[in-house]
Design an enzyme around this catalytic site. Structure first.
Site, PDB file in Angstrom:
ATOM      1  N   HIS A   1      -3.134   6.534  -4.555  1.00 40.39           N
ATOM      2  CA  HIS A   1      -3.693   6.464  -3.207  1.00 40.39           C
ATOM      3  C   HIS A   1      -3.489   7.797  -2.510  1.00 40.39           C
ATOM      4  CE1 HIS A   1      -5.346   4.518   0.289  1.00 40.39           C
ATOM      5  NE2 HIS A   1      -4.332   4.936   1.030  1.00 40.39           N
TER       6      HIS A   1
ATOM      7  N   CYS B   1     -10.375   5.750  -1.382  1.00 40.60           N
ATOM      8  CA  CYS B   1      -9.438   6.719  -0.799  1.00 40.60           C
ATOM      9  C   CYS B   1      -9.734   8.153  -1.215  1.00 40.60           C
ATOM     10  CB  CYS B   1      -8.001   6.329  -1.135  1.00 40.60           C
ATOM     11  SG  CYS B   1      -7.563   6.439  -2.897  1.00 40.60           S
TER      12      CYS B   1
ATOM     13  N   HIS C   1      -7.153   7.336   6.347  1.00 39.32           N
ATOM     14  CA  HIS C   1      -7.355   6.969   4.940  1.00 39.32           C
ATOM     15  C   HIS C   1      -8.245   5.731   4.837  1.00 39.32           C
ATOM     16  CE1 HIS C   1      -3.940   3.744   4.477  1.00 39.32           C
ATOM     17  NE2 HIS C   1      -4.340   3.792   5.723  1.00 39.32           N
TER      18      HIS C   1
END
Length: 388
Positions: free
Chosen positions: A348, A300, A360
């Site tokens: 994240h 990420c 993402h």
């Protein structure tokens, strides 16, 4: 925490960050599902919702360990470069020390050949430390100017060489420690992912289908919330345009708080954001791989770092640092290009592209994709950061 955030279940906080109470679940998850597989008819079985939560928890723990791995890897790389630089410096200074020692040796040999009673410079060659040399003040008094200059040079080279050797030793010790952190983080990631895979492997085909249905309902709810955010942002934009046409501030009833409202991003930000989003879109379909920074795969924070690098903006490597690399704005005022961070431990991140959506790299086994920022519920959103 921004006012838009929902309250969360209290948890243990370490250094200001809440650590989800997942350790017990992570340790018992495999055992529980093993009991499910072996249970006789009529015995209690964990629900699919419980299994889904355990798997989700394990993935988040793996992502947390991945960010620690990324930080340790970056630190290890920097420390290795420092060690290499110091060792190179030590080698150069050792060469200079040998040259200074050779010059002193030539004076000692000359004194010996001429039959001098006191081989003054030879005395310094036997000294083991600079302090030994300084303690021999009577010998220094009997030396010529050139001999003293040679001794001064020798002392300087010896002192600097010893200092650099000590720095190199300390840096090597630090490098060993960071390599240990790297190894530990890697093992943690691998263990969490293995536990998640084992949990999923014990599900029947019917249970997997039901789990997929649960996930579909979550996605539908996330899409609904994204659409609602898009509607709110459109109303805010319309209110701003109407206020601008009337030459005033935000119109009455628009919900704006005047000077306390985060100002919109300027045009230069929009240009950079477009480049970052264009890069991110070009990566859609590439696999998530923990610790990866492209070009074939990403995790990420590796994706967000690479995307903004394409726009000429340098972001730190980890989510822990990226979250501090810009201005925090409310979710309601998120603009394309902003970074969306998730979970209380900030493990994240995705790139906001407007209309409640982001790009993402979700988790192992998935690919870079567009998805609602509410993919894991609105309470999962930690913050929105404008990085440039």
């Amino acid at each position: 925490m921004a006012s838009h955030r929902k309250s969360r279940t209290p948890g243990t906080r370490v250094a200001g960050i809440r650590t989800p109470a997942l350790a017990t679940a992570a340790l018992t998850s495999v055992a529980l599902l093993s009991q499910t597989a072996e249970a006789a008819p009529g015995e209690d079985r964990p629900s699919l919702e419980e299994v889904e939560k355990k798997v989700g928890d394990l993935y988040r723990q793996a992502e947390s360990a991945t960010e620690k791995y990324n930080a340790a890897k970056e630190k290890t790389g920097k420390q290795r470069k420092r060690v290499d630089t110091l060792l190179d410096d030590v080698a150069k200074r050792t060469q200079k020390l040998n040259e200074a020692r050779s010059e002193l040796g030539s004076y000692a040999a000359a004194q010996y050949r001429t039959g001098a009673g006191m081989p003054d410079t030879a005395t310094f060659l036997l000294a083991e430390t600079p302090q030994d040399i300084f303690d021999q003040r009577q010998v220094l008094d009997r030396m010529t100017g050139r001999q003293k200059a040679a001794v001064d040079d020798y002392v300087t080279q010896q002192t600097e060489t010893m200092k650099k050797r000590q720095e190199a030793t300390e840096s090597l010790r630090t490098l060993t420690e960071t390599q240990g952190d790297l190894k530990t983080a890697k093992a943690t990631v691998q263990k969490k992912l293995a536990d998640a895979r084992e949990l999923l492997s014990k599900l029947t085909a019917e249970e997997k289908a039901r789990l997929a249905a649960i996930e579909k309902r979550k996605q539908e709810e996330a899409a609904r919330k994204a659409a609602e955010l898009a509607r709110q942002q459109a109303e805010q934009e319309q209110a701003r345009e109407e206020a601008a046409q009337h030459g005033g501030g935000a119109s009455e009833g628009s919900g704006s708080t005047g000077s306390t409202e985060t100002p919109p991003a300027d045009s230069s930000y929009g240009t950079k954001a477009e480049k970052a989003m264009a890069f991110a879109r070009a990566q859609i379909g590439k696999p998530y791989v923990w610790g990866a920074t492209g070009p074939g795969s990403y995790d990420c924070s590796g994706l967000t770092q690479a995307a903004w690098k394409a726009a000429g903006v340098s972001l730190p490597r980890t989510t822990y640092d990226q979250v501090n690399a810009g201005t925090t704005v409310p979710v309601s005022q998120a603009q394309p290009g902003d970074l969306v961070f998730f979970y209380d431990d900030v493990t994240h991140v995705g790139i906001y592209i407007g209309n409640g959506m982001m790009i993402h790299a979700p988790k192992p086994g998935t690919y870079v994709r567009e998805e609602s920022i509410y993919y894991d519920g609105d309470s999962a959103i930690h913050s929105i950061v404008r990085p440039a």
